[in-house]
Design a protein around this motif. Structure first.
Motif, mmCIF file in Angstrom:
data_model
loop_
_atom_site.group_PDB
_atom_site.id
_atom_site.type_symbol
_atom_site.label_atom_id
_atom_site.label_comp_id
_atom_site.label_asym_id
_atom_site.label_seq_id
_atom_site.Cartn_x
_atom_site.Cartn_y
_atom_site.Cartn_z
ATOM 1 N N LEU A 88 0.827 -1.217 0.000
ATOM 2 C CA LEU A 88 0.000 0.000 0.000
ATOM 3 C C LEU A 88 0.854 1.257 0.000
ATOM 4 O O LEU A 88 0.379 2.341 -0.358
ATOM 5 N N VAL A 89 2.116 1.118 0.381
ATOM 6 C CA VAL A 89 3.034 2.257 0.403
ATOM 7 C C VAL A 89 3.845 2.333 -0.885
ATOM 8 O O VAL A 89 4.017 3.412 -1.461
ATOM 9 N N THR A 90 4.310 1.192 -1.365
ATOM 10 C CA THR A 90 5.295 1.205 -2.447
ATOM 11 C C THR A 90 4.750 0.887 -3.834
ATOM 12 O O THR A 90 5.403 1.219 -4.834
ATOM 13 N N ASN A 91 3.610 0.237 -3.932
ATOM 14 C CA ASN A 91 3.179 -0.249 -5.241
ATOM 15 C C ASN A 91 1.802 0.271 -5.665
ATOM 16 O O ASN A 91 1.079 -0.404 -6.401
ATOM 17 N N THR A 92 1.469 1.470 -5.182
ATOM 18 C CA THR A 92 0.262 2.147 -5.624
ATOM 19 C C THR A 92 0.651 3.272 -6.594
ATOM 20 O O THR A 92 1.825 3.500 -6.865
ATOM 21 N N VAL A 119 -7.191 -2.105 -3.505
ATOM 22 C CA VAL A 119 -7.230 -2.612 -2.130
ATOM 23 C C VAL A 119 -6.828 -1.545 -1.119
ATOM 24 O O VAL A 119 -7.174 -1.646 0.068
ATOM 25 N N LYS A 120 -6.110 -0.530 -1.573
ATOM 26 C CA LYS A 120 -5.839 0.596 -0.684
ATOM 27 C C LYS A 120 -7.101 1.429 -0.506
ATOM 28 O O LYS A 120 -7.451 1.819 0.618
ATOM 29 N N ALA A 121 -7.816 1.667 -1.610
ATOM 30 C CA ALA A 121 -9.014 2.508 -1.559
ATOM 31 C C ALA A 121 -10.150 1.842 -0.795
ATOM 32 O O ALA A 121 -10.868 2.507 -0.033
ATOM 33 N N ASN A 122 -10.333 0.530 -0.976
ATOM 34 C CA ASN A 122 -11.480 -0.120 -0.318
ATOM 35 C C ASN A 122 -11.153 -0.688 1.062
ATOM 36 O O ASN A 122 -12.019 -1.247 1.733
ATOM 37 N N GLY A 123 -9.907 -0.552 1.493
ATOM 38 C CA GLY A 123 -9.527 -0.986 2.840
ATOM 39 C C GLY A 123 -9.432 -2.487 3.024
ATOM 40 O O GLY A 123 -9.393 -2.967 4.161
ATOM 41 N N SER A 141 9.193 4.860 7.406
ATOM 42 C CA SER A 141 8.217 5.339 8.388
ATOM 43 C C SER A 141 6.775 5.216 7.891
ATOM 44 O O SER A 141 5.889 4.812 8.653
ATOM 45 N N PRO A 142 6.479 5.529 6.605
ATOM 46 C CA PRO A 142 5.098 5.347 6.136
ATOM 47 C C PRO A 142 4.609 3.909 6.257
ATOM 48 O O PRO A 142 3.423 3.685 6.544
ATOM 49 N N SER A 143 5.474 2.929 6.060
ATOM 50 C CA SER A 143 5.051 1.529 6.197
ATOM 51 C C SER A 143 4.732 1.200 7.648
ATOM 52 O O SER A 143 3.759 0.492 7.935
ATOM 53 N N ALA A 144 5.521 1.714 8.563
ATOM 54 C CA ALA A 144 5.221 1.503 9.981
ATOM 55 C C ALA A 144 3.876 2.132 10.346
ATOM 56 O O ALA A 144 3.116 1.582 11.157
ATOM 57 N N THR A 145 3.557 3.259 9.740
ATOM 58 C CA THR A 145 2.272 3.915 9.981
ATOM 59 C C THR A 145 1.113 3.048 9.508
ATOM 60 O O THR A 145 0.093 2.904 10.194
ATOM 61 N N VAL A 146 1.249 2.450 8.322
ATOM 62 C CA VAL A 146 0.186 1.579 7.801
ATOM 63 C C VAL A 146 0.022 0.341 8.678
ATOM 64 O O VAL A 146 -1.106 -0.104 8.945
ATOM 65 N N LEU A 147 1.117 -0.223 9.158
ATOM 66 C CA LEU A 147 1.036 -1.380 10.053
ATOM 67 C C LEU A 147 0.295 -1.021 11.343
ATOM 68 O O LEU A 147 -0.514 -1.805 11.850
ATOM 69 N N ARG A 148 0.575 0.181 11.854
ATOM 70 C CA ARG A 148 -0.144 0.616 13.063
ATOM 71 C C ARG A 148 -1.626 0.845 12.765
ATOM 72 O O ARG A 148 -2.493 0.539 13.605
#
Length: 592
Positions: A312-316, A329-333, A371-378
């Motif tokens: 969701l961070v690197t391949n959108t 899958v990023k847009a629909n959660g 850091s953005p990936s850690a944010t998505v994991l949280r």
């Protein structure tokens, strides 16, 4: 599914009420005479069969006095029939004679009680059922039933899960611990073990614990087919873990809607909008099985949805190689809510440990991704009822090849005034290996709100990079590229290459608490299981053909338009690839 029963020859009808003998299930029940021994038995043989193979589950019902320790014997009618891997019993075969002996936890069968065991088998020509059984020397051989002719294609119905009697003294496990791997015996998957030992020298590593991949709904109950899944389902593996006296077992939860949105080789069965189905038909049944009280003292470790949230961070859109599916899958959660639901549902079970996938250094090692990936994991750890308390830790390098340690290339090195970060291989990344990345990413995750007690796992199943090509010292100082390329132990053409890499070797064997912040080195990707097919192979698992698995492919934006470095003649993802396994053993580091 074929169900076939044999009743004790000592069992006799309790009544002949004028209408003749009592008939039950098509078999004649005959009277018991007082002169016979107390051991009496009823054996149920349940099997799923396909051309050349079968799975059998055998249930022994004790209809006599209590039994303390049992041995069941039978003879295969066809000399080609062979037992391959078993569970919940010690099974041996000599010629056509088969002996199954009880284990420490299931030897006692009360009067009227039962126990079960199972095995995978092979055959050629025909696969008739055994015609008689003996329990502790007493024959169990009631009426006659003609065996069903085995089908020529694998059955669509998965094998019945054996209702194994829970152990009277379960293996130690107890309440949730800080590190489930520490001082604990891991489960050895008998299906992987048999494949490993089918390759010369495989017995040197076949007793290492590996993870069981639940990569589609059918895999929950077992899928006896010829491609990428074994016949054993989740409950089969849990029962086998108890039989081994294992203290932990590892599962890969891997079936998100729109799975692996940036790689065709590992696409799955669920469409991007099928989150309700993921919850109801996939996660809920797994949770029901893992939550069974009989497994309460077994540490169940779930590796949750590899190659998902970092996408969701690197391949959108806006990233090199971004895909429409990742945008969807990023847009629909689907990913965030799917992972949240999984860790909430599974994490509610007291003896379950969830480790979420967190990519690897060659994917997330730049500031723009770290850091953005850690944010998505949280974010996922707070979705669909989840909290950070449902997360025991994270795993990096799952099913990947990034070196554990780069002894001759440090990120702080300079060559003629140039940082190694300026080399083509490192490409401004802040990390050169998985250990330094995992430890740094753990600190970043804690800063995002995860517990300071979280632990990291590193998949070392294929990142050894040993053999004759392994460097023994730094590269030449003529240029920064020569220095890095000559000294790096990771011999891939590009750090973004991920499919069946040529020259790779087995890495560190599974080991608990090897470094600060690291719960364990693990073999989550079972060595020898393919990453994807080197050419298009039709299949019913939703797995596509990704050119990154094609050895003739010259790359894309995500790998700097480099050659794929993949091995030829590979089967679909998850299927056994014996040539790769042999190469992994040859290049193992530490060497075998």
């Amino acid at each position: 599914m074929n169900v076939w029963r044999r009743l004790s020859g000592q069992r006799r009808a309790i009544a002949l009420a004028g209408a003749g003998a009592l008939v039950a299930g098509g078999l004649v029940t005959l009277p018991v005479t007082a002169a016979h021994a107390a051991t009496q038995c009823d054996v149920t043989w349940t099997s799923n069969e396909w051309q050349g193979g079968f799975t059998a589950n055998v249930t022994i019902k004790n209809i006599g006095d209590a039994v303390n320790g049992w041995t069941l014997n039978w003879t295969f009618p066809n000399s080609s029939q062979r037992v391959q891997q078993g569970w919940s019993a010690e099974i041996t075969q000599s010629g056509s004679q088969v002996t199954a002996k009880s284990l420490s936890y299931n030897g006692s069968i009360a009067s009227g009680g039962s126990t079960s065991f199972g095995f995978n088998g092979a055959w050629s020509g025909s696969n008739p059922k055994p015609t008689s059984f003996t329990l502790n020397g007493t024959v169990c051989n009631g009426g006659t039933t003609n065996p069903t002719t085995p089908p020529t294609t694998p059955p669509t119905t998965p094998p019945t899960t054996p209702p194994t009697t829970p152990p009277t003294t379960p293996p130690p496990g107890g309440p949730r611990v800080d590190n489930p791997y520490l001082n604990a015996k891991g489960y050895v998957n008998p299906e992987w073990k048999a494949k490993a030992e089918s390759v010369a020298g495989g017995n040197r590593v076949s007793n290492n614990p590996t993870a069981v991949w639940i990569d589609r709904i059918a895999a929950i109950n077992g899928t006896p087919d010829s491609s990428s899944n074994g016949a054993m389902g989740v409950r089969n593996h849990l029962d086998a873990a108890l039989a081994q006296g294992a203290q932990y077992i590892q599962f890969v939860i891997y079936n998100l809607p729109g799975r692996d949105c940036a790689a065709l080789a590992s696409n799955g069965e669920l469409k991007a909008n099928e989150l309700p189905r993921y919850k109801a038909e996939y996660i809920d049944p797994i949770a029901a099985i893992q939550g069974d009280a009989k497994y309460r003292n077994l540490r169940i470790i779930n590796i949750v949805e590899i190659d998902s949230l970092p996408n969701l961070v690197t391949n959108t859109s806006g990233n090199p190689g971004g895909t429409a599916m990742c945008d969807t899958v990023k847009a629909n959660g689907a990913y965030v809510n799917g992972v949240g639901y999984a860790i909430a549902k599974l994490g509610a079970i007291p003896n379950v440990y969830n480790y979420i996938d967190a990519g690897h250094h060659g994917w997330l090692g730049w500031d723009s991704n770290f850091s953005p990936s850690a944010t998505v994991l949280r974010e996922a750890a707070g979705a669909s009822g989840a909290t950070p308390a449902n997360v025991h830790g994270f795993i990096v390098n799952t099913a990947n090849y990034s070196a554990l340690k780069e002894p001759y290339v440090k990120i702080t090195d300079q060559v003629n005034g140039q940082s190694v970060r300026q080399s083509k291989w490192v490409d401004w990344n802040f990390y050169t290996d998985e250990l330094t990345f995992a430890q740094a990413f753990r600190n970043e995750l804690i800063s995002k709100g995860f517990s300071s007690s979280i632990g990291m796992l590193i998949d070392t199943s294929r990142n050894g990079w040993g053999g004759s090509a392994r460097p023994t010292g730094p590269g030449p100082s003529t240029s920064v590229d020569a220095y890095v390329d000559g000294g790096r132990v990771d011999r891939r053409i590009h750090a973004g290459n991920w499919c069946n890499q040529s020259g790779a070797g087995l890495g560190e064997r599974p080991k608990a608490a090897p470094e600060p912040g690291i719960d364990a080195y693990v073999w989550v990707k079972p060595p020898g299981e393919s990453d994807g097919s080197s050419k298009e192979i039709p299949n019913n698992e939703g797995k596509g053909f990704d050119r990154m698995c094609d050895p003739t492919y010259n790359g894309n934006a995500r790998n700097g338009f480099s050659r794929s470095g993949a091995l030829a003649d590979a089967p679909i993802s998850g299927a056994w690839f014996s040539a790769q396994f042999a190469e992994l053993m040859r290049n193992a580091y530490p060497a075998l």
